[in-house]
Design a protein around this motif. Sequence first.
Motif, PDB file in Angstrom:
ATOM      1  N   ASN A  37       4.298  17.644 -14.552  1.00 27.72           N
ATOM      2  CA  ASN A  37       5.645  18.073 -14.965  1.00 27.72           C
ATOM      3  C   ASN A  37       6.320  16.993 -15.796  1.00 27.72           C
ATOM      4  OD1 ASN A  37       5.549  20.465 -13.237  1.00 27.72           O
ATOM      5  ND2 ASN A  37       5.699  18.995 -11.574  1.00 27.72           N
ATOM      6  N   PHE A  38       5.744  16.654 -16.928  1.00 30.52           N
ATOM      7  CA  PHE A  38       6.274  15.533 -17.696  1.00 30.52           C
ATOM      8  C   PHE A  38       7.629  15.847 -18.306  1.00 30.52           C
ATOM      9  CE2 PHE A  38       7.047  13.021 -21.438  1.00 30.52           C
ATOM     10  CZ  PHE A  38       6.881  11.745 -20.929  1.00 30.52           C
ATOM     11  N   SER A  39       8.522  14.879 -18.142  1.00 31.90           N
ATOM     12  CA  SER A  39       9.782  14.858 -18.874  1.00 31.90           C
ATOM     13  C   SER A  39      10.210  13.404 -18.963  1.00 31.90           C
ATOM     14  CB  SER A  39      10.865  15.697 -18.185  1.00 31.90           C
ATOM     15  OG  SER A  39      11.324  15.049 -17.023  1.00 31.90           O
ATOM     16  N   SER A  40      10.920  13.079 -19.996  1.00 32.91           N
ATOM     17  CA  SER A  40      11.395  11.705 -20.177  1.00 32.91           C
ATOM     18  C   SER A  40      12.316  11.292 -19.039  1.00 32.91           C
ATOM     19  CB  SER A  40      12.140  11.568 -21.503  1.00 32.91           C
ATOM     20  OG  SER A  40      11.291  11.858 -22.573  1.00 32.91           O
ATOM     21  N   GLU A  41      13.127  12.229 -18.577  1.00 32.85           N
ATOM     22  CA  GLU A  41      14.060  11.938 -17.492  1.00 32.85           C
ATOM     23  C   GLU A  41      13.308  11.613 -16.197  1.00 32.85           C
ATOM     24  OE1 GLU A  41      14.220  14.916 -19.261  1.00 32.85           O
ATOM     25  OE2 GLU A  41      15.771  14.208 -20.649  1.00 32.85           O
ATOM     26  N   TYR A  42      12.275  12.368 -15.927  1.00 32.80           N
ATOM     27  CA  TYR A  42      11.488  12.134 -14.706  1.00 32.80           C
ATOM     28  C   TYR A  42      10.761  10.798 -14.784  1.00 32.80           C
ATOM     29  CZ  TYR A  42       8.590  13.221 -10.655  1.00 32.80           C
ATOM     30  OH  TYR A  42       7.969  13.183  -9.429  1.00 32.80           O
ATOM     31  N   LEU A  43      10.236  10.472 -15.951  1.00 35.12           N
ATOM     32  CA  LEU A  43       9.588   9.174 -16.152  1.00 35.12           C
ATOM     33  C   LEU A  43      10.590   8.051 -15.922  1.00 35.12           C
ATOM     34  CD1 LEU A  43       7.255   7.349 -17.021  1.00 35.12           C
ATOM     35  CD2 LEU A  43       7.907   7.803 -19.404  1.00 35.12           C
ATOM     36  N   GLU A  44      11.777   8.197 -16.466  1.00 41.27           N
ATOM     37  CA  GLU A  44      12.819   7.176 -16.285  1.00 41.27           C
ATOM     38  C   GLU A  44      13.185   7.028 -14.810  1.00 41.27           C
ATOM     39  OE1 GLU A  44      15.022   4.178 -17.697  1.00 41.27           O
ATOM     40  OE2 GLU A  44      13.844   5.484 -18.986  1.00 41.27           O
ATOM     41  N   LYS A  45      13.248   8.129 -14.100  1.00 33.28           N
ATOM     42  CA  LYS A  45      13.537   8.092 -12.663  1.00 33.28           C
ATOM     43  C   LYS A  45      12.468   7.297 -11.908  1.00 33.28           C
ATOM     44  CE  LYS A  45      13.683  11.184  -8.662  1.00 33.28           C
ATOM     45  NZ  LYS A  45      12.386  10.950  -8.073  1.00 33.28           N
ATOM     46  N   ILE A  46      11.217   7.544 -12.218  1.00 29.04           N
ATOM     47  CA  ILE A  46      10.114   6.834 -11.572  1.00 29.04           C
ATOM     48  C   ILE A  46      10.193   5.344 -11.885  1.00 29.04           C
ATOM     49  CG2 ILE A  46       7.616   6.537 -11.527  1.00 29.04           C
ATOM     50  CD1 ILE A  46       7.389   9.577 -12.052  1.00 29.04           C
ATOM     51  N   ILE A  47      10.431   5.005 -13.123  1.00 33.07           N
ATOM     52  CA  ILE A  47      10.529   3.602 -13.521  1.00 33.07           C
ATOM     53  C   ILE A  47      11.637   2.911 -12.746  1.00 33.07           C
ATOM     54  CG2 ILE A  47      11.152   2.048 -15.420  1.00 33.07           C
ATOM     55  CD1 ILE A  47       9.656   4.053 -17.288  1.00 33.07           C
ATOM     56  N   ASN A  48      12.790   3.552 -12.662  1.00 36.84           N
ATOM     57  CA  ASN A  48      13.924   2.953 -11.960  1.00 36.84           C
ATOM     58  C   ASN A  48      13.682   2.790 -10.456  1.00 36.84           C
ATOM     59  OD1 ASN A  48      15.522   2.561 -14.240  1.00 36.84           O
ATOM     60  ND2 ASN A  48      16.312   4.658 -14.162  1.00 36.84           N
ATOM     61  N   TYR A 107       0.840  -1.213   0.000  1.00 38.69           N
ATOM     62  CA  TYR A 107       0.000   0.000   0.000  1.00 38.69           C
ATOM     63  C   TYR A 107       0.870   1.257   0.000  1.00 38.69           C
ATOM     64  CZ  TYR A 107      -3.464   3.469   1.413  1.00 38.69           C
ATOM     65  OH  TYR A 107      -4.268   4.580   1.479  1.00 38.69           O
ATOM     66  N   LYS A 108       1.933   1.240   0.786  1.00 38.43           N
ATOM     67  CA  LYS A 108       2.855   2.377   0.836  1.00 38.43           C
ATOM     68  C   LYS A 108       3.470   2.617  -0.543  1.00 38.43           C
ATOM     69  CE  LYS A 108       7.131   3.864   3.083  1.00 38.43           C
ATOM     70  NZ  LYS A 108       8.181   3.469   4.020  1.00 38.43           N
ATOM     71  N   LYS A 109       3.864   1.535  -1.204  1.00 36.22           N
ATOM     72  CA  LYS A 109       4.451   1.652  -2.539  1.00 36.22           C
ATOM     73  C   LYS A 109       3.422   2.136  -3.554  1.00 36.22           C
ATOM     74  CE  LYS A 109       7.885  -1.823  -1.503  1.00 36.22           C
ATOM     75  NZ  LYS A 109       8.264  -3.233  -1.618  1.00 36.22           N
ATOM     76  N   LYS A 110       2.192   1.646  -3.422  1.00 31.11           N
ATOM     77  CA  LYS A 110       1.120   2.068  -4.323  1.00 31.11           C
ATOM     78  C   LYS A 110       0.861   3.572  -4.171  1.00 31.11           C
ATOM     79  CE  LYS A 110      -3.807   1.249  -5.147  1.00 31.11           C
ATOM     80  NZ  LYS A 110      -4.991   0.474  -4.734  1.00 31.11           N
ATOM     81  N   LYS A 111       0.809   4.058  -2.922  1.00 29.71           N
ATOM     82  CA  LYS A 111       0.594   5.486  -2.682  1.00 29.71           C
ATOM     83  C   LYS A 111       1.728   6.317  -3.256  1.00 29.71           C
ATOM     84  CE  LYS A 111      -0.336   6.888   1.409  1.00 29.71           C
ATOM     85  NZ  LYS A 111      -0.572   7.123   2.836  1.00 29.71           N
ATOM     86  N   LYS A 112       2.963   5.867  -3.038  1.00 31.47           N
ATOM     87  CA  LYS A 112       4.120   6.609  -3.557  1.00 31.47           C
ATOM     88  C   LYS A 112       4.095   6.648  -5.084  1.00 31.47           C
ATOM     89  CE  LYS A 112       9.185   6.834  -3.289  1.00 31.47           C
ATOM     90  NZ  LYS A 112       9.234   8.130  -3.842  1.00 31.47           N
ATOM     91  N   LEU A 113       3.773   5.525  -5.709  1.00 31.75           N
ATOM     92  CA  LEU A 113       3.700   5.491  -7.169  1.00 31.75           C
ATOM     93  C   LEU A 113       2.623   6.437  -7.690  1.00 31.75           C
ATOM     94  CD1 LEU A 113       4.565   4.356  -9.892  1.00 31.75           C
ATOM     95  CD2 LEU A 113       3.023   2.426  -9.498  1.00 31.75           C
ATOM     96  N   LEU A 114       1.475   6.445  -7.033  1.00 28.77           N
ATOM     97  CA  LEU A 114       0.402   7.347  -7.438  1.00 28.77           C
ATOM     98  C   LEU A 114       0.828   8.806  -7.309  1.00 28.77           C
ATOM     99  CD1 LEU A 114      -2.494   7.630  -8.414  1.00 28.77           C
ATOM    100  CD2 LEU A 114      -3.224   7.530  -6.036  1.00 28.77           C
ATOM    101  N   GLU A 115       1.513   9.143  -6.224  1.00 30.78           N
ATOM    102  CA  GLU A 115       2.012  10.511  -6.050  1.00 30.78           C
ATOM    103  C   GLU A 115       3.002  10.873  -7.155  1.00 30.78           C
ATOM    104  OE1 GLU A 115       3.722  10.617  -2.142  1.00 30.78           O
ATOM    105  OE2 GLU A 115       1.787  10.341  -1.156  1.00 30.78           O
ATOM    106  N   GLU A 116       3.905   9.947  -7.453  1.00 34.26           N
ATOM    107  CA  GLU A 116       4.899  10.194  -8.503  1.00 34.26           C
ATOM    108  C   GLU A 116       4.233  10.371  -9.868  1.00 34.26           C
ATOM    109  OE1 GLU A 116       8.087  10.733  -8.253  1.00 34.26           O
ATOM    110  OE2 GLU A 116       8.510  10.097  -6.211  1.00 34.26           O
ATOM    111  N   LEU A 117       3.237   9.535 -10.156  1.00 34.79           N
ATOM    112  CA  LEU A 117       2.555   9.633 -11.450  1.00 34.79           C
ATOM    113  C   LEU A 117       1.755  10.933 -11.564  1.00 34.79           C
ATOM    114  CD1 LEU A 117       1.407   5.950 -11.971  1.00 34.79           C
ATOM    115  CD2 LEU A 117       3.262   7.152 -13.143  1.00 34.79           C
ATOM    116  N   ASN A 118       1.136  11.347 -10.474  1.00 34.44           N
ATOM    117  CA  ASN A 118       0.425  12.632 -10.503  1.00 34.44           C
ATOM    118  C   ASN A 118       1.394  13.783 -10.708  1.00 34.44           C
ATOM    119  OD1 ASN A 118      -2.295  11.924 -10.321  1.00 34.44           O
ATOM    120  ND2 ASN A 118      -2.121  11.576  -8.120  1.00 34.44           N
TER     121      ASN A 118
END
Length: 103
Positions: free
Chosen positions: A89-100, A73-84
Motif C-alpha cells: 500500500n505505497f504512499s508517500s505519507e505512509y512512508l513518512e509515517k514509518i520513517i518518523n 529484535y522487536k524493532k526489527k520485526k516491527k520495521l519489517l512488518e511496516e515495510l511489507n
Amino acid sequence: MILDEFIEIANLLEIYGSLLSDRQREYLEDHFDNDLSLSEIAKNNNVSRQAIHDNIKRGINILYEYENKLQFYKKKKKLLEELNSLKDNFSSEYLEKIINEFL
C-alpha cells in the motif's frame, strides 16, 4: 523447541551474539546456525553434553535479557512488518509515517 522459537533465538544470536563469550557464541552458532546436536558439539569441543546444554541454555537466557533491555529484535520485526505493508500500500505519507516512527 518449536520452529518460531528456534528462529527467534537465531535472530537474537545474529543481533546480540557478539556480546556473548566466545565459547557461548560458538556453541549457540553450532547449534542454531550449523544445526549440530548437543552431542556433536560436545564431541567437537571435548566437553560433556551437559556442559554444552548448560552453556546454550545460559546463552539463550542472556540473549533474551539483552532483548528485554534493548528491544532491537522487536524493532526489527516491527520495521519489517511496516515495510511489507508499505510494499502493498505505497504512499508517500505512509512512508513518512514509518520513517518518523523509527527516528
